[in-house]
Design an enzyme around this catalytic site. Structure first.
Site, PDB file in Angstrom:
ATOM      1  N   ASP A 142      37.271  28.471  48.349  1.00  0.00           N
ATOM      2  CA  ASP A 142      36.445  29.265  49.260  1.00  0.00           C
ATOM      3  C   ASP A 142      35.691  28.337  50.229  1.00  0.00           C
ATOM      4  OD1 ASP A 142      36.937  31.704  47.554  1.00  0.00           O
ATOM      5  OD2 ASP A 142      35.918  30.416  46.130  1.00  0.00           O
ATOM      6  N   HIS A 159      33.446  33.625  42.444  1.00  0.00           N
ATOM      7  CA  HIS A 159      34.714  33.529  43.174  1.00  0.00           C
ATOM      8  C   HIS A 159      35.322  34.934  43.192  1.00  0.00           C
ATOM      9  CE1 HIS A 159      38.557  32.216  44.690  1.00  0.00           C
ATOM     10  NE2 HIS A 159      39.161  32.746  43.646  1.00  0.00           N
TER      11      HIS A 159
HETATM   12  C1  LMR Z   1      42.357  33.232  45.754  1.00  0.00           C
HETATM   13  O1  LMR Z   1      41.162  33.162  46.069  1.00  0.00           O
HETATM   14  O2  LMR Z   1      43.257  32.929  46.524  1.00  0.00           O
HETATM   15  C2  LMR Z   1      42.726  33.764  44.398  1.00  0.00           C
HETATM   16  O3  LMR Z   1      41.676  33.586  43.502  1.00  0.00           O
HETATM   17  C3  LMR Z   1      43.119  35.186  44.487  1.00  0.00           C
HETATM   18  C4  LMR Z   1      43.654  35.712  43.169  1.00  0.00           C
HETATM   19  O4  LMR Z   1      43.199  36.780  42.739  1.00  0.00           O
HETATM   20  O5  LMR Z   1      44.533  35.077  42.583  1.00  0.00           O
END
Ligand code: LMR
Length: 315
Positions: A141, A169
């Site tokens: 992120d 997250h």
């Molecule tokens: C991401 O942020 O790309 C992953 O965590 C998304 C996911 O749910 O796998």
């Protein structure tokens, strides 16, 4: 990034050469052989050995670093509670295996979602390993936020530093540029000045980063892979070698209740600086009402996840 199977990379340090131990479930061993071949074919000079295994006692033995990438992904029609229940079982088992087989100095990075709460469960299941040794991935992120600002301003991504991801997250995370610095063609500016578009920074920028994982899944029909792998490498490298002077990164780490009014006993993403393999939350940054509301909202989601997960852990 998420898969129903269990897999793990283990890095033997402090020296540069690494040994990777890849743990997966038995039916996936033939696939793992393909991964081993690809790793060999990369001719990576520092990769000294790759050990594929389906045995927990081999996979977790004497680890210096553990990267827990496997979790139960949410399936259509699945309630959030069911997802947490399944993952509590996985991360309790992995925490117990770390407790039993890994070094007490092991650094554990949890990637599988819901990463923050999975990380908390793993750490609670490994009581003899310090809580500070556990972290979860919000570097993906962080990198997304950095890159969005860089593209908007028209500078390379390394010209943007000190963005912050606060909290979970998940789509409640708060990507914050109030303390970011942008090197705008040789001149250091605040993120807000460089972008010069407050409504974008407080609107589309935030939602783009919050929903990027879902957008990648929608486009690829698969979860992020390359960007997640890059973020994992960034995260682990910074744990090992520290953050550059004057720079922080975002990591989900154990909250003791002493920073930014975030409740105790959560894995919450904070800005951290790292030295000698030890992270420290960057305290004392000013927080305005806009940020406060968003930081509290993502904390409330984590409290809720934790409380639900703990009912399963106790059961
Ligand atoms: C991401 O942020 O790309 C992953 O965590 C998304 C996911 O749910 O796998």
């Amino acid at each position: 990034m998420c898969s129903a199977r269990t897999s793990m990379l283990i890095v033997c340090l402090p020296c540069q050469p690494i040994i990777l131990v890849l743990l997966d479930i038995t039916p996936m061993l033939p696939v793992l052989d393909g991964v081993v071949m690809e790793l060999q074919d990369c001719a990576l000079p520092l990769l000294r050995e790759v050990i594929p295994t389906d045995k927990v006692e081999v996979g977790f033995k004497d680890l210096d670093a553990a990267i827990l990438v496997g979790s139960m992904p949410r399936k259509e029609g699945m309630e959030r509670k069911d997802l947490l229940n399944a993952n509590v079982a996985i991360f309790k088992t992995q925490g117990e295996a770390l407790e039993k087989y890994a070094k007490k100095t092991v650094k554990v990075l949890v990637v599988g979602n819901p990463a923050n709460t999975n990380c908390l469960i793993a750490s609670k299941s490994a009581p003899s390993i310090p809580k500070e040794n556990f972290s979860c991935l919000t570097r993906l992120d962080h990198n997304r936020a950095r890159s969005q600002v860089a593209m908007r301003v028209g500078v390379p991504s390394d010209s943007v530093k000190n963005v912050i991801i606060w909290g979970n997250h998940s789509s409640t995370q708060y990507p914050d540029v109030h303390h970011a610095i942008v090197n705008h063609h040789g001149k250091e500016m605040s993120g807000f000045d460089a972008v010069n578009d407050e409504s974008w920074l407080k609107g589309d920028f935030i939602t783009t980063v919050q929903q990027r994982g879902a957008a990648v899944i929608k486009a690829r029909k698969l979860s992020s892979a390359m960007s997640a792998a890059k973020a994992i490498c960034d995260h682990m490298r910074d744990i090992w070698f520290g953050t550059p002077d004057g720079e922080w990164v975002s990591m989900g780490v154990y909250s003791t209740g002493n920073s930014y009014g975030v409740p105790n006993d959560l894995m919450y993403s904070f800005p951290v600086m790292i030295k000698n393999k030890t992270w420290k939350v960057v305290d004392g940054l000013s927080i305005n009402d806009f940020s406060r509301g968003k930081m509290d909202a993502t904390a409330a989601e984590l409290v809720d996840e934790r409380d639900t997960a703990l009912t399963f852990l106790g059961a």
